[in-house]
Scaffold this active site. Structure first.
Site, mmCIF file in Angstrom:
data_model
loop_
_atom_site.group_PDB
_atom_site.id
_atom_site.type_symbol
_atom_site.label_atom_id
_atom_site.label_comp_id
_atom_site.label_asym_id
_atom_site.label_seq_id
_atom_site.Cartn_x
_atom_site.Cartn_y
_atom_site.Cartn_z
ATOM 1 N N LYS A 103 0.847 -1.198 0.000
ATOM 2 C CA LYS A 103 0.000 0.000 0.000
ATOM 3 C C LYS A 103 0.879 1.244 0.000
ATOM 4 C CE LYS A 103 -1.801 3.045 2.867
ATOM 5 N NZ LYS A 103 -1.990 4.138 1.926
ATOM 6 N N GLY A 145 -5.385 3.292 -1.337
ATOM 7 C CA GLY A 145 -6.440 3.801 -0.464
ATOM 8 C C GLY A 145 -5.882 4.495 0.758
ATOM 9 N N GLY A 190 -4.831 5.139 4.755
ATOM 10 C CA GLY A 190 -4.092 4.382 5.763
ATOM 11 C C GLY A 190 -4.986 3.703 6.779
ATOM 12 N N GLY A 231 -4.743 0.339 4.921
ATOM 13 C CA GLY A 231 -3.515 0.061 5.688
ATOM 14 C C GLY A 231 -3.839 -0.766 6.922
ATOM 15 N N GLU A 282 10.320 1.650 10.311
ATOM 16 C CA GLU A 282 11.258 2.738 9.972
ATOM 17 C C GLU A 282 10.472 4.029 10.150
ATOM 18 O OE1 GLU A 282 14.351 2.146 9.218
ATOM 19 O OE2 GLU A 282 14.391 0.052 8.576
ATOM 20 N N CYS A 320 13.416 11.662 5.951
ATOM 21 C CA CYS A 320 13.471 11.289 7.370
ATOM 22 C C CYS A 320 14.850 11.567 7.966
ATOM 23 C CB CYS A 320 13.117 9.819 7.532
ATOM 24 S SG CYS A 320 14.135 8.752 6.499
ATOM 25 N N GLU A 336 9.331 16.667 15.179
ATOM 26 C CA GLU A 336 9.616 16.511 13.748
ATOM 27 C C GLU A 336 8.679 17.431 12.950
ATOM 28 O OE1 GLU A 336 8.503 12.890 11.603
ATOM 29 O OE2 GLU A 336 10.459 12.887 10.622
#
Ligand code: NAP
Length: 486
Positions: A172, A203, A205, A209, A247, A281, A385
């Site tokens: 996905k 689609g 999440g 997901g 990750e 990232c 972040e």
């Protein structure tokens, strides 16, 4: 306008309930594609297709699967320009960056794992009276969930080793960047890749997901994305004892020691802060500078940042494009407002960029690269972040303090140290609590090395043999001679 479909069991099909979502170009805010808004029924179809294909795919030798990886790399390479253009339309990143990083790395991920597998030997542990063979089997059907910042780059980073080790896939991509995942599906289809081995379900999440996470037949999940989503992934998948690789996010420090080559450090720090509009990232979004060189660094740094050309991502000379969406732009801007409330000073940037190329409404999620000083390293702007073109500058008095400041973070993904004393660089790097630290460089990647984070930046490592390990189950087969034991 493209009409993207799911790729399940070797066929391009709509969502079972026919629902769709719009995909936008963030630089123009134009609707560029329609994608399926898939649900649990679509994931079920993909899992059934994957399971039907598992036995035959898993039965191929690793060399036969490596040949497929090479074929995929060759076919994607032929489409490099198309991949770069689609990535630029979906993300708003400069075309030069899409070519050099996204398209190139998507090809090299397949090629790398094919070559890498050819240098692997079966592990054996010999005892006086027996031999232990470490036998690898596929995990089975695995779920691959990826973010929008490096769409095909990160998807192919998972697809290549997953295929190599004999797994079947339900993938996905981010709903914001579905186009190059679709190119991968089209490429496999053109190559007559075995149907059902790679399945793509588009689609949202929390719908598709989440269904992937919850599906009992999916035995492993490799997820790249934000830390908050990673927590949901872990909460769902861990009690089901799925293999899990996470990750996640980062708030990486760039440490400039007093003996740094200043020009090199400035150039590296600018690249680390603003590549892909700060949406990598690994970006160095807080810069820690030795107080004795802070004025000189700051001046050169701001001068260099002001040379970044923000504009039309399709223009070859553009060095920074838009951020991923108007909503994300608002989030990034909210941090600039917060920085001012927290007592920071904006040295450059801080406002939207009117690009002038997208008509009278000046649409597009463009922000000028923004440099903020005067904030404590413990402030929210320096610890959360932001994932946009915003960097904060801080000073330190000695290396001990520099390391403490670098480690003052819930994250632990990456960092860089700039010094002409390479031994000192290594020593400082070894004290930084992250999965990767560069000395006098940034984002210099050797795909054989372990990649991943500590603290809230993730669990597990990918890359080289760590990817092969994640995507396989190990069985120790201990073979003793057939003599009487007495
Ligand atoms: P995200 O919001 O966490 O989304 C990542 C992926 O997860 C998307 O495909 C998303 O789908 C999906 N998702 C969302 N909710 C889900 C759920 N409940 N169950 C299963 N999947 C779900 O992250 P993002 O905003 O796309 O990406 C930016 C983040 O990724 C940053 O934090 C960045 O640091 C991190 N990142 C980390 C690395 C690394 O290697 N450590 C690399 C790149 C990016 P939707 O798009 O449909 O929501």
């Amino acid at each position: 306008m493209m009409n993207v479909q799911n790729y399940i069991g070797g066929k391009f099909i709509s969502a079972v309930d026919g629902e769709t979502l719009f995909d936008y170009n963030p630089a123009t805010e134009q609707h560029i594609a329609t994608i399926p808004r898939s649900k649990n029924e679509d994931v079920q179809l993909a899992v059934t297709a994957a399971q039907s294909a598992q036995q035959d795919w898993g039965a191929l030798s690793i060399d036969e699967r490596a040949v497929w990886l090479d074929k995929i790399a060759d076919a994607l390479e032929m489409k490099s320009e198309e991949i770069a253009n689609l990535e630029t339309s979906d993300t708003g990143k400069p075309i030069a960056l899409s070519r050099k990083v996204d398209a190139a790395r998507s090809v090299s991920n397949f090629r790398f794992f094919a070559d890498f597998s050819r240098n692997q030997t079966e592990m054996q542990f010999v005892m006086a009276d027996a031999v232990n063979y470490v036998h690898r089997s596929p995990v089975g059907t695995v779920g691959l969930i990826t973010p929008w910042n490096l769409p095909l780059y990160l998807l192919s980073w998972k697809v290549a080793p997953a295929l190599l080790m004999g797994n079947t896939i339900v993938a996905k991509p981010s709903e914001f960047t579905p186009l190059t995942a679709n190119i991968l599906a089209e490429t496999l289809d053109e190559l007559e890749f075995p149907p059902g081995v790679f399945n793509l379900v588009h689609g949202l999440g929390h719908e598709v997901g989440q269904s992937i996470l919850e599906n009992e037949h999916i035995k492993g999940i490799s997820f790249t994305g934000g830390t908050a989503t990673g927590r949901t992934v872990a909460q769902t998948a861990a009690p089901m004892f799925k293999k899990l690789s996470l990750e996640l996010g980062g708030k990486n420090a760039t440490l400039v020691l007093k003996d740094a080559n200043l020009d090199l450090a400035v150039e590296g720090a600018v690249r680390a802060a603003f590549t892909n509009s700060g949406q990598v990232c690994l970006c160095g979004s807080r810069i820690l500078i030795d107080a004795t060189i802070a004025d000189a660094f700051r001046e050169k740094f701001v001068e260099k940042v002001n040379q970044i050309r923000v504009g039309d991502p399709r223009d070859e000379s553009t060095t920074m494009g838009s951020v991923i969406s108007p909503q994300h732009l608002e989030k990034v801007e909210s941090y600039i407002d917060l920085a001012l409330q927290e007592g920071g000073t904006i040295l450059t940037g801080g406002t939207r960029k009117l690009t002038g190329f997208s008509g009278p409404n000046q649409k597009g999620a463009f922000l000028l690269p923004t440099v903020i000083s005067g904030l404590p390293h413990t402030s929210r702007c320096a610890t959360e972040e932001i994932f946009g073109p915003v960097v904060t500058l801080h000073t330190f008095e000695n290396e001990l303090q520099a390391v403490e400041m670098a480690n003052h973070s819930e994250y632990g993904l990456a960092g860089s140290v700039w010094t002409q004393d390479l031994e000192r660089g290594r020593m400082v790097a070894s004290q930084i609590e992250t999965g990767i630290v560069w000395v006098n460089t940034w984002l210099h990647r050797d795909l054989r090395t372990p990649f991943g984070g500590v603290k809230n930046s993730g669990v597990g490592r990918e890359g080289g043999r760590w990817s092969l390990e994640f995507f396989s189950e190990l069985t120790n087969i201990c073979v003793k001679d057939a003599k009487d034991e007495s």
